[in-house]
Scaffold this active site. Sequence first.
Site, PDB file in Angstrom:
ATOM      1  N   GLU A  91      17.790 -85.783  -2.333  1.00 20.91           N
ATOM      2  CA  GLU A  91      18.689 -84.653  -2.555  1.00 20.91           C
ATOM      3  C   GLU A  91      18.207 -83.788  -3.715  1.00 20.91           C
ATOM      4  O   GLU A  91      18.236 -82.573  -3.645  1.00 20.91           O
ATOM      5  CB  GLU A  91      20.106 -85.170  -2.837  1.00 20.91           C
ATOM      6  CG  GLU A  91      21.144 -84.110  -3.062  1.00 20.91           C
ATOM      7  CD  GLU A  91      21.648 -83.477  -1.785  1.00 20.91           C
ATOM      8  OE1 GLU A  91      22.496 -82.588  -1.872  1.00 20.91           O
ATOM      9  OE2 GLU A  91      21.189 -83.865  -0.701  1.00 20.91           O
TER      10      GLU A  91
ATOM     11  N   GLU B 101      33.532 -72.409   2.548  1.00 22.00           N
ATOM     12  CA  GLU B 101      33.350 -73.411   3.604  1.00 22.00           C
ATOM     13  C   GLU B 101      34.125 -73.030   4.856  1.00 22.00           C
ATOM     14  O   GLU B 101      33.652 -73.229   5.978  1.00 22.00           O
ATOM     15  CB  GLU B 101      33.805 -74.786   3.102  1.00 22.00           C
ATOM     16  CG  GLU B 101      33.054 -75.315   1.904  1.00 22.00           C
ATOM     17  CD  GLU B 101      31.628 -75.719   2.238  1.00 22.00           C
ATOM     18  OE1 GLU B 101      30.886 -76.029   1.303  1.00 22.00           O
ATOM     19  OE2 GLU B 101      31.249 -75.704   3.429  1.00 22.00           O
TER      20      GLU B 101
ATOM     21  N   GLU C 255      18.312 -78.197   5.913  1.00 27.18           N
ATOM     22  CA  GLU C 255      17.518 -77.075   5.405  1.00 27.18           C
ATOM     23  C   GLU C 255      16.020 -77.221   5.687  1.00 27.18           C
ATOM     24  O   GLU C 255      15.339 -76.218   5.976  1.00 27.18           O
ATOM     25  CB  GLU C 255      17.754 -76.911   3.893  1.00 27.18           C
ATOM     26  CG  GLU C 255      19.108 -76.371   3.528  1.00 27.18           C
ATOM     27  CD  GLU C 255      20.205 -77.418   3.604  1.00 27.18           C
ATOM     28  OE1 GLU C 255      21.397 -77.041   3.604  1.00 27.18           O
ATOM     29  OE2 GLU C 255      19.870 -78.626   3.660  1.00 27.18           O
TER      30      GLU C 255
ATOM     31  N   ASP D 107      21.862 -70.158  -3.077  1.00 29.31           N
ATOM     32  CA  ASP D 107      20.962 -70.112  -1.926  1.00 29.31           C
ATOM     33  C   ASP D 107      21.339 -69.097  -0.846  1.00 29.31           C
ATOM     34  O   ASP D 107      20.621 -68.125  -0.592  1.00 29.31           O
ATOM     35  CB  ASP D 107      20.824 -71.503  -1.319  1.00 29.31           C
ATOM     36  CG  ASP D 107      22.173 -72.217  -1.171  1.00 29.31           C
ATOM     37  OD1 ASP D 107      23.221 -71.584  -1.416  1.00 29.31           O
ATOM     38  OD2 ASP D 107      22.185 -73.404  -0.805  1.00 29.31           O
TER      39      ASP D 107
END
Length: 966
Positions: free
Chosen positions: A656, A299, A873, A539
């Site tokens: 989600e 992150e 996304e 991902d």
Amino acid sequence: MPRRRYRLFTVSAVVIVILLYRVLQNSWEEQQPRSAIGGDPERLRTAPVPSYDKPPSPSREKTQSKGYDIEEPKPYHIAQKVKDEKTAGAQKPVTQPGNGDSEASNEASKEASTGHDSLEHETVGGIPELGSTLNPDTGRLYDHEEEIPLQKPTSDSTTSLRAAPTKVHWKKPKERFPLPKESIITLPTGTAKKIPRIQHVFSTEPEGPKKKRLQRQAAVKEEIQRSWAGYRKYAWMHDELSPVTNLSRDPFCGWAATLVDSLDTLWIAGLRDEFDEAAKAAKNIDFTYTNRLEIPVFETTIRYLGGLIAAYDVSGGASGGYSFLLDKAVELAEILMGIFDTPNRMPLLYYQWRPEYTSQPRRASRAGMAELATLSMEFTRLAQATGQHKYYDAVDRITNGLVDMQKQGTLMPGLFPENLDISGCNATATNERKYMSKAAKEQVDKAGVLPEPEGYKKSDSTPGISDDKRLERRASTPSNQEEIDTALVAGQGRSYKPRRKSQVPLGADGTDAEWDCVPQGFVPGGYGLQNYHMGGGQDSAYEYFGKEYLLLGGREAKYQKLYVDTIDSINKNLLFRPMVPGDWDIVFPAKVGVSQSEDILPQVDYEVTHLTCFIGGMYALGGKLFDREKDLKYAEKLTNGCVWAYQSTATGIMPENGLVVPCPTFEKCSYNESLWWQVLDPLYDTRDQQVLAWEKSEAERERLNREEAELQKAEMANRDKFDGLETGQDVNEALGGEHDSDSSSSSSALVPETAALLNKRAVLPDVAPERTPSRDTNNKQQDVQVNKATDDGYSHLSTKETPPTGTNIQIPVLKEEPGSRPTAQSVPEYRPTRSRWSSRPLTHKEYVQDKIKSGIPPGYSSVSSTKYILRPEAIESVWYMYRITGDPSWMEKGWTMFEATMNATRAPSANSAIYNVLSKESGLLNEMESFWLAETLKYYYLLFSAPDVISLDEWVLNTEAHPFKL
């Protein structure tokens, strides 16, 4: 005379008391700095605290003072260094993170660290006491976050107050596993390959569509301004805004994540004043301190490091007015470089940054695929901008490890399992070598003996354990695998083999750390099924293969091979087509769990998750970059799948995480509502039969209830006739019949009203009446007494036998309080044993309709998470599809998504995550992730911007939508 003696004694007593007081006072003051009991508070503040180099004895020591033996408690022992300051003087204020220049902040911290009672700790038992000071009242340590109460100084005091405890900041540690300069992997050189044009060649835009586009762009810009203003007002210099309560929160490191993440968005949207203010504020962030014990590397890299580099690039780079942003990125990168200081140079992805930890050698362990492989773009771009090849070396070694793993093969060739072991140490083989290799043991036994390491001291009670403080660790890269230094457990202590001359790092207790092992590359981590998918945890690792190739100008062919192998494996093993209503031509990637055992079949989840929606953009970019037309066709199907997911819910936003019903084959299939219903109801084939069985059982229950009610009423009616009879009186006589002792008539003849019912009761199922339990014990006992009284009084009526001939039925004597006797109306209704279902079960149709009422969209089999947390996304892939194909329909799809998102997420000061996308009453979660401004709103803005704004032929975006200059 007696009076004089009395006066003499009184004067003497006073003098003695005064002398004792003075003696005690002097002794007390001498002990003040340690015992901290009473005395002048200013002395406590300014007196130096003595250093304790040895552990105290468990017993109390006696200190001789003025002829008196005073027991003085020793302070609780900790392994620490206590700094004494001899001279008192004014201290400089400590600059807090974010409030001043970082260098000034560090300098102020150094000044403050010299204050009285300030401690620099070495860890004790693995638990550091950071930034602590000694509490004079208890002899214990203040926690680094604990507020230290300051006593008011005396009026004549000229000494300044003791400074607040200083924070322990990161300091550049000594590198334990350094690389020789000649082994550092440098940025690839040579002529860049010709990169195909990626972005569509847009023609001149007609005035009508242009006006419409600019209106929509202005609407997005307004939302950017609104969300930024909310953050600026209520959460400035904090990580995130809580937009419902207008408060702040710091889920990351407290380094103003939203501010840094939003820098390039502000610039791109033309908000230059806001950018200028935010950039200058970012300059003062202190990356050397955070309240968190660990820095989340993934992150921090994509949000902070990527955000600073991108802000530097979009604002003009070295020729712009914000070159200090690159300096700030380097400052952060130098801290993060410590994660690579391991024996095999693999990163520690949750970095314990404090000196107590960074001073010790460590080894990487397990890692998530996404966290490991989503560092390459940021460190590569930093190496390009600074010319420092060490940044590229760090991440290229990770890529090489992935390449080697693919050569060895995985259970799904071309893809990587979600969890990896990157320690570089084959624990099984190492243990076998250590405990089973006779040759290795003999080699150790023959090694020369070296003196004990510095700082090491054996204890009489526990050999090998340091008594005073944790040992300093030493590090040197083992020259070969045979340099082994074993420690054999002997009883409760440890015995040590002679130490070779090549010292290896020491453990906390003086034993050798296990740095020498049988090497290995990347292997799957954990046990059980290996999961392969495109969702969270994997991902962005695959996303970076093609983007890194683009960033390096095509100079590294291994990234192209990684991308191609990945896409081919996804197409073969993961893609499926969902069964949905309408004429949608869409596909999704599934999640597949594979076992090493051939006897265990793969476990497939036909999932639809928001995080996988990046994949359409990845396919589109890779298809143009590597001239793969098939990828472009799949990109359209994948992106339209997420557009469908948005349009399928009540809010117009996809959930989600959910599961959908797949088509039987990969070919397009028609929507079958009956099949969807069957998937929604796992008991569809037996549910209706259960309802019929319940209805039949319920009818039988009702019949038994009616018959029992009639019987009870008849019994109570006959009982009322017994009232007034004396004990022992003949019932037949009482009822008006003739008394005949020889008569063969039965009780049923004597009581004709109940004869038939008694016969029926004799064949009732042998079940006990259902009784409702009571929480009140007294009430329960009363219920039992009433029922018992009823049963005792009429037990002969419920038997299958009739009384013998000539038997007189005696009136029962009930011991009851007046008015408490049961009547026909008060006797509980008879109920047979409860059936399998406490209430009527639902039919197949009713069960499915209930699920549909909850909002589950057609085609879904379940929705495990109904939230939407402002994710980008889906709109990310829509933007890529528009820029790559030039099809304006993607703008229309994106605008529909934007309007739905604004309607559902609007909060008082910005936008908030929502709880349930399946309901129009979705509910706000009071959270605004930093990627809302960094990614989601940026992609919406770029969708309605001119094609030359962040052109895909000039920029490449990291996974946090931060654009890097090509």
